[in-house]
Structure formats: C-alpha cells, structure tokens
Design a protein around this motif. Structure first.
Motif, short mmCIF file in Angstrom:
data_model
loop_
_atom_site.label_atom_id
_atom_site.label_comp_id
_atom_site.label_asym_id
_atom_site.label_seq_id
_atom_site.Cartn_x
_atom_site.Cartn_y
_atom_site.Cartn_z
N ASN A 80 69.24 52.15 58.51
CA ASN A 80 69.96 52.34 57.57
C ASN A 80 69.94 53.45 56.94
OD1 ASN A 80 71.76 51.33 55.91
ND2 ASN A 80 69.98 51.35 54.29
N ASP A 81 71.02 54.32 56.50
CA ASP A 81 71.00 55.46 56.11
C ASP A 81 72.28 55.02 55.25
OD1 ASP A 81 73.74 56.70 57.32
OD2 ASP A 81 72.65 56.55 58.81
N ASP A 82 72.09 56.70 54.27
CA ASP A 82 72.88 56.21 52.95
C ASP A 82 74.87 57.44 53.62
OD1 ASP A 82 71.58 55.10 51.42
OD2 ASP A 82 70.92 57.01 50.97
N THR A 83 74.55 57.67 54.80
CA THR A 83 76.14 58.19 55.18
C THR A 83 76.75 58.02 56.68
OG1 THR A 83 74.55 59.72 57.21
CG2 THR A 83 74.08 60.48 54.73
N ASP A 130 71.68 47.19 54.85
CA ASP A 130 71.98 48.05 53.81
C ASP A 130 70.12 47.64 53.18
OD1 ASP A 130 72.74 49.40 52.06
OD2 ASP A 130 73.86 47.61 50.73
#
Length: 122
Positions: A44-47, A76
């Motif tokens: 997961n990442d936020d981008t 997520d």
C-alpha cells in the motif's frame, strides 16, 4: 463330364504377436523436484487510487473489476495483499510488470508505480 469344384476352407491362423523384449525390472524413477510457489505481494501507499489498483489488476492479471476492487480494499486495510501465487519465474515477471505500470494519472502526487515484492509461499 461334369466338373466338380472343390472348395477348400482354410482356417485363418491367429495373428502372431511379436514377443516383447525382456528387460530388467523397472527401476523406480525419481520425479523432478517441483519448484516451491511464490506469493506476489502488492504494498500500500498513499499515491495511488482504488481505480488505479483495479485497472492494474485487470491489465496485468486479467482479473475482473470485482476482484480488483477486493484487492484494492485489502491492500488499503492491511498495507499489503497477496495478488497471486505462482511459480518463481512468473512471480518475478508479475513484480516487474507492477513496477513498470507507471504513475496514477488521477493523483499529481503519484510519480511512479506501486511497490510489489515476492516471497516463498511456505
């Protein structure tokens, strides 16, 4: 004078099958070792958006939209998700394809692909 026809019936001989060559008793054959399976893991990442993950899963793995959505939700929530388990060479290819998929055009913060890794599937 009357000619007599003689008809002789011949009995067909049974076909003779060739003998099999005599060989030594078969030795047990060793089966090749199977390669252990590997998990391909998406991190997961936020981008990257859910839509990005869904599209990537459909493009690389051929998953339908529902499965892509489930993977997006799980990565997520859990920060990582196993997207497939397969033999080592295919796992390496899938990780490479994820890394080459590119940035998410929906987010200006996205400058590259998501991270993926692989590990033996004990």
């Amino acid at each position: 004078m009357e000619e007599t026809l003689q008809i002789r019936c011949f009995r067909a001989a049974a076909p003779v099958m060739p003998e099999r060559p005599r060989t030594a008793p078969a030795q047990p054959q060793m089966l090749p070792d199977l390669e252990p399976p590997y998990h391909v893991i998406l991190h997961n990442d936020d981008t990257h958006t859910y839509a990005y993950v869904i599209e990537m899963m459909m493009a690389i793995f051929g998953y339908d939209e529902k499965k892509g959505y489930r993977i997006a939700c799980e990565v997520d929530e859990s920060d990582r998700v196993i997207v497939v388990t397969c033999h080592k060479e295919l796992a390496e290819l899938r990780v490479e394809q994820i890394h080459e998929y590119g940035a998410d055009p929906r987010m200006k913060e996205s400058v590259g692909s998501m991270k993926a890794s692989m590990e033996p599937a004990e």
